[in-house]
Design a protein around this motif. Structure first.
Motif, PDB file in Angstrom:
ATOM      1  N   LEU A  25      39.449  46.795  32.056  1.00 39.94           N
ATOM      2  CA  LEU A  25      40.553  45.996  33.005  1.00 39.94           C
ATOM      3  C   LEU A  25      41.063  46.326  33.317  1.00 39.94           C
ATOM      4  O   LEU A  25      41.442  46.822  34.373  1.00 39.94           O
ATOM      5  CB  LEU A  25      39.890  44.566  33.007  1.00 39.94           C
ATOM      6  CG  LEU A  25      40.277  43.208  33.982  1.00 39.94           C
ATOM      7  CD1 LEU A  25      39.099  44.077  35.327  1.00 39.94           C
ATOM      8  CD2 LEU A  25      40.599  42.523  33.786  1.00 39.94           C
ATOM      9  N   ALA A 105      30.419  41.002  32.828  1.00 37.33           N
ATOM     10  CA  ALA A 105      31.259  41.098  32.785  1.00 37.33           C
ATOM     11  C   ALA A 105      31.349  42.453  33.549  1.00 37.33           C
ATOM     12  O   ALA A 105      32.430  42.821  34.129  1.00 37.33           O
ATOM     13  CB  ALA A 105      31.464  42.369  30.866  1.00 37.33           C
ATOM     14  N   LEU A 108      31.296  42.243  36.890  1.00 41.05           N
ATOM     15  CA  LEU A 108      33.148  41.240  37.628  1.00 41.05           C
ATOM     16  C   LEU A 108      33.698  42.628  37.900  1.00 41.05           C
ATOM     17  O   LEU A 108      35.491  42.985  37.933  1.00 41.05           O
ATOM     18  CB  LEU A 108      33.930  40.624  36.759  1.00 41.05           C
ATOM     19  CG  LEU A 108      32.967  39.061  36.958  1.00 41.05           C
ATOM     20  CD1 LEU A 108      33.274  38.470  35.816  1.00 41.05           C
ATOM     21  CD2 LEU A 108      33.334  38.503  38.604  1.00 41.05           C
ATOM     22  N   SER A 155      40.730  40.223  42.257  1.00 42.63           N
ATOM     23  CA  SER A 155      39.658  40.837  41.162  1.00 42.63           C
ATOM     24  C   SER A 155      40.239  40.376  39.237  1.00 42.63           C
ATOM     25  O   SER A 155      39.733  39.758  38.796  1.00 42.63           O
ATOM     26  CB  SER A 155      39.517  42.367  41.004  1.00 42.63           C
ATOM     27  OG  SER A 155      38.593  42.654  40.200  1.00 42.63           O
ATOM     28  N   THR A 159      38.196  37.820  37.514  1.00 38.54           N
ATOM     29  CA  THR A 159      37.385  37.757  36.306  1.00 38.54           C
ATOM     30  C   THR A 159      38.016  36.652  35.320  1.00 38.54           C
ATOM     31  O   THR A 159      38.092  36.825  34.807  1.00 38.54           O
ATOM     32  CB  THR A 159      37.780  39.205  36.294  1.00 38.54           C
ATOM     33  OG1 THR A 159      37.204  39.993  37.143  1.00 38.54           O
ATOM     34  CG2 THR A 159      36.854  39.855  34.345  1.00 38.54           C
ATOM     35  N   TRP A 162      37.202  33.493  35.012  1.00 37.25           N
ATOM     36  CA  TRP A 162      35.476  33.574  34.756  1.00 37.25           C
ATOM     37  C   TRP A 162      35.845  33.520  32.741  1.00 37.25           C
ATOM     38  O   TRP A 162      34.750  32.825  33.169  1.00 37.25           O
ATOM     39  CB  TRP A 162      34.857  34.291  35.668  1.00 37.25           C
ATOM     40  CG  TRP A 162      33.628  34.195  35.177  1.00 37.25           C
ATOM     41  CD1 TRP A 162      32.459  34.890  34.476  1.00 37.25           C
ATOM     42  CD2 TRP A 162      32.525  33.075  35.446  1.00 37.25           C
ATOM     43  NE1 TRP A 162      30.901  34.422  34.534  1.00 37.25           N
ATOM     44  CE2 TRP A 162      31.705  33.543  35.237  1.00 37.25           C
ATOM     45  CE3 TRP A 162      32.611  31.925  36.428  1.00 37.25           C
ATOM     46  CZ2 TRP A 162      29.754  32.534  34.871  1.00 37.25           C
ATOM     47  CZ3 TRP A 162      31.691  31.143  37.158  1.00 37.25           C
ATOM     48  CH2 TRP A 162      30.327  31.875  36.217  1.00 37.25           C
TER      49      TRP A 162
END
Length: 173
Positions: A25, A105, A108, A155, A159, A162
């Motif tokens: 990420l 995942a 996202l 984002s 993420t 969540w």
């Protein structure tokens, strides 16, 4: 014990509790905010400071990458759009309706990148209509980068929230 059971015990395969997911990420958003319409952002800062040949290089690189992006759009844009929507819809259904964490995942990760792609296409089309030069080009690329970074912050926040919710929910049982 089978070899794959040993690997799964050694490496936690749940996405949001896995360090590799968070590294991916971070690298993904770092890369997305560095390469603006295919042009590295250090070229923009160097062109803004030095001008001259650095500015000419930035203008040339932006023109080349804009034409490349728009060529892909015009040749296979509808196929890529359809495939992207199919993939995102599948991940959305698998992840959030069927509860598969890996699909959540991936969704996202990929959903915001499709928005970045749309922003890039919009900037490329705007560049094609009226190509800015000099500091106007630097301003356009910097503004595009700021939009990508803002989207990245939102984002990453969503993420992370969540992912924490999933980890707390699954560790409670």
């Amino acid at each position: 014990m089978q070899w794959y059971e040993t690997i799964f015990r050694l490496i936690d395969m749940r996405s949001f509790s896995n360090l590799w997911f968070w590294i991916v990420l971070a690298v993904m958003w770092s890369t997305a905010s560095h390469w603006i319409i295919g042009v590295p952002f250090d070229m923009v800062t160097r062109a803004r400071k030095q001008g001259g040949q650095a500015m000419a290089d930035l203008e040339a690189a932006t023109g080349i990458n804009t034409r490349r992006v728009l060529y892909v759009l015009r040749v296979s844009g509808s196929w890529l759009t359809g495939l992207s929507f199919f993939l995102l819809t599948s991940l959305l259904a698998l992840g959030f309706f069927y509860g598969i964490e890996f699909a959540q995942a991936l969704f996202l990760l990929l959903m915001p990148m499709t928005v970045v792609s749309a922003l890039t296409l919009r900037a490329a089309l705007r560049y094609e209509r009226a190509p800015p030069e000099g500091h106007d080009l630097c301003r356009m690329l910097t503004f595009h980068r700021m939009k990508v970074q803002a989207l990245g912050m939102i984002s990453i926040f969503i993420t992370a929230m969540w992912g924490m919710w999933q980890n707390m929910r699954l560790d409670a049982f």
